[in-house]
Design an enzyme around this catalytic site. Structure first.
Site, PDB file in Angstrom:
ATOM      1  N   GLU A   1      33.677 -64.117  78.560  1.00 27.47           N
ATOM      2  CA  GLU A   1      32.221 -64.275  78.728  1.00 27.47           C
ATOM      3  C   GLU A   1      31.779 -63.606  80.031  1.00 27.47           C
ATOM      4  OE1 GLU A   1      30.659 -66.175  81.109  1.00 27.47           O
ATOM      5  OE2 GLU A   1      32.378 -67.152  82.023  1.00 27.47           O
TER       6      GLU A   1
ATOM      7  N   ALA B   1      14.362 -74.338  64.720  1.00 24.92           N
ATOM      8  CA  ALA B   1      14.069 -73.918  66.099  1.00 24.92           C
ATOM      9  C   ALA B   1      14.939 -74.665  67.104  1.00 24.92           C
ATOM     10  CB  ALA B   1      12.585 -74.124  66.403  1.00 24.92           C
ATOM     11  N   GLY B   2      16.173 -74.976  66.704  1.00 20.18           N
ATOM     12  CA  GLY B   2      17.084 -75.683  67.604  1.00 20.18           C
ATOM     13  C   GLY B   2      17.824 -74.734  68.530  1.00 20.18           C
TER      14      GLY B   2
ATOM     15  N   SER C   1      37.893 -68.378  81.949  1.00 22.89           N
ATOM     16  CA  SER C   1      36.670 -69.039  81.493  1.00 22.89           C
ATOM     17  C   SER C   1      36.923 -69.873  80.249  1.00 22.89           C
ATOM     18  CB  SER C   1      35.587 -68.000  81.195  1.00 22.89           C
ATOM     19  OG  SER C   1      35.240 -67.300  82.365  1.00 22.89           O
TER      20      SER C   1
ATOM     21  N   CYS D   1      28.604 -74.878  86.079  1.00 26.22           N
ATOM     22  CA  CYS D   1      28.785 -76.076  85.253  1.00 26.22           C
ATOM     23  C   CYS D   1      30.251 -76.299  84.897  1.00 26.22           C
ATOM     24  CB  CYS D   1      27.940 -75.985  83.984  1.00 26.22           C
ATOM     25  SG  CYS D   1      28.285 -74.534  82.980  1.00 26.22           S
ATOM     26  N   ASN D   2      31.065 -75.243  84.948  1.00 25.59           N
ATOM     27  CA  ASN D   2      32.467 -75.362  84.540  1.00 25.59           C
ATOM     28  C   ASN D   2      33.473 -75.325  85.683  1.00 25.59           C
ATOM     29  OD1 ASN D   2      32.142 -75.668  81.765  1.00 25.59           O
ATOM     30  ND2 ASN D   2      31.877 -73.470  81.469  1.00 25.59           N
TER      31      ASN D   2
END
EC number: 1.2.1.70
Length: 450
Positions: free
Chosen positions: A114, A190-191, A109, A51-52
């Site tokens: 990460e 619950a997010g 990153s 995605c990056n």
């Protein structure tokens, strides 16, 4: 070396998310044959697409390799190469190697240190190997990248501290309670933040996770993911005495938990300590809760301080990590340069083996037939002699080639000395003539040749 390494890519620094989406190659998991085919100067290829970032690693020949890759990449996404070009960086030679080692070590990153990028690189490499698009150079480079990443994680603390709010919350809980396997946690809300916190809690070995959410179905869904238990929001204070750690992130406009509620909970817990982490904005937990004995309350500002402190620590460690990357790049560069020696080394062994075999046949014709085991013993002896004779010259060549810029002179000299290119011998008339002294590389034995 007739082949060179290139990395052509874009990432979160050079392109926004819309551009990254437009040129992502995730749909063709590293590559399908039609995307970046071998040929046109390209002999090896690996594609990393996350995605990056999208990075295309290539071993090939020619200055036009980057343009070829750029065109193939853009065409694969139905775009014109000039639409892609402004967002792309190109690394070449050892700069490409250093870039890969930096990426693998998570020094490039979005979140420094990460761990996901290393796994993504391994997946990309595994896919390329399965498609048979890697050879000696990229295979060696990728294995070295994995080794460098491991060394960085072992010898530095670049990935040792929490740099996300959810992770920092769980790390704080761990500092208070130590081993987590005897403790229970409750998520209020619950997010996404709650989901991340649940992941970290589970990784830390927490005994059980409860989920309280205004929409019970969503709470149930999250609880199932982590083998937890969903409870009705109305039962929150009935169940709170059972838990030791509370992480709240409801997004409610008013406080969900007040000091008077927790006083009653503590009585039922016989004043056993409770740890509250409020990562909601506005806050879910009344700040007065922190005034109660045996209660530890942290809000999002406290966590941000922890995260920033840890990021600062990671940046300090990154300097050590970059020194490791530079050192390992130099080591890989020496290996890369040594590939130029391989044809000469192979030719030296081939020529000597050929001579040894010829002499063996002459000897066998002279002494007559021998049994099979004797012949194998003679062949093994000759092979051992050939290897031992060449050991010192080859070590000398490798050392000089790695240490000096004029390495090609040593290759040329070795090829002349062993006549590996089958140059014609000097005519008879010249044999007794005094020869001019050859321009031997410094350090070669036998400076005077008559």
């Amino acid at each position: 070396m007739d082949q060179e390494i290139f990395i052509i890519g874009l990432n979160h620094r050079t392109a926004d998310v819309e551009v990254r989406e437009k040129f992502a190659l995730t749909g063709c998991t590293s590559l399908e044959p039609a995307v970046i085919p071998l040929g046109n100067g390209i002999s090896e290829v690996i594609i990393l697409s996350t995605c990056n970032r999208v990075e295309i690693m290539v071993a090939g020949r020619g200055d036009d390799v980057p343009d070829t890759v750029l065109s193939l990449w853009a065409n694969a996404r139905g775009q014109h190469p000039e639409e892609l070009r402004p967002y792309v960086y190109i690394h070449r030679g050892l700069a490409a190697v250093e870039h890969l080692f930096t990426v693998a070590s998570s020094l490039d990153s979005m979140v420094l240190g990460e761990p996901q990028i290393l796994g993504q690189l391994k997946d990309a490499y595994r896919d390329a190997v399965a498609r048979n698009t890697t050879r000696v150079i990229l295979n060696r480079m990728m294995h070295k990248a994995f080794s460098v990443a491991k060394r960085v994680r072992t010898e530095t603390a670049v990935a040792s501290s929490a740099v996300s709010i959810s992770y920092a919350a769980v790390e704080l809980a761990k500092r208070i309670f130590g081993e987590m396997n005897e403790y229970k946690a409750m998520l209020i809300g619950a997010g996404e933040m709650a989901e991340l916190a649940a992941t970290h809690l589970l990784n830390c070995g927490v005994n059980k996770i409860y989920v309280a959410n205004r929409t019970f179905e969503r709470g149930l869904e999250l609880a199932k993911q982590f083998d937890g238990e969903a409870i009705l929001f109305e039962e929150l204070f009935t169940r709170l005495p059972e838990v030791d750690i509370v992480i709240s992130s409801t997004g409610a406009q008013q406080a969900v938990i007040r000091a008077k509620d927790i006083r009653d909970v503590l009585k039922r817990r016989k004043n056993r300590p409770m740890f509250f982490i409020d990562i909601a904005v506005p806050r879910d937990i009344d700040p007065d809760v922190n005034n109660l004995d045996n209660v530890y309350l942290y809000d999002i500002d406290d966590l941000k301080e922890v995260v920033e402190e840890n990021l600062s620590h990671r940046r300090e460690e990154a300097a050590k990590a970059k020194a490791i990357v530079r050192s390992e790049t130099e080591v890989f560069g020496r290996w890369l340069r040594s590939l130029d020696l391989q044809p000469t080394i192979v030719d030296m062994y081939s020529r000597s083996t050929e001579i040894a075999q010829e002499e063996l046949l002459k000897t066998l014709r002279r002494i007559g037939p021998v049994d099979e085991s004797t012949q194998k013993a003679l062949e093994a002896m000759l092979n051992a002699v050939v290897k031992k004779i060449h050991h010192e010259p080859i070590c000398f060549l490798k050392r000089r080639y790695e240490e000096e810029d004029s390495g090609q002179r040593y290759i040329d000299f070795a090829r002349r000395m062993f006549n590996l290119d089958n140059e014609p011998e000097q005519p008879e008339a010249h044999k007794n003539r005094k020869r001019p002294q050859p321009d031997l590389p410094a350090g070669c034995p036998g400076k005077t040749i008559l």
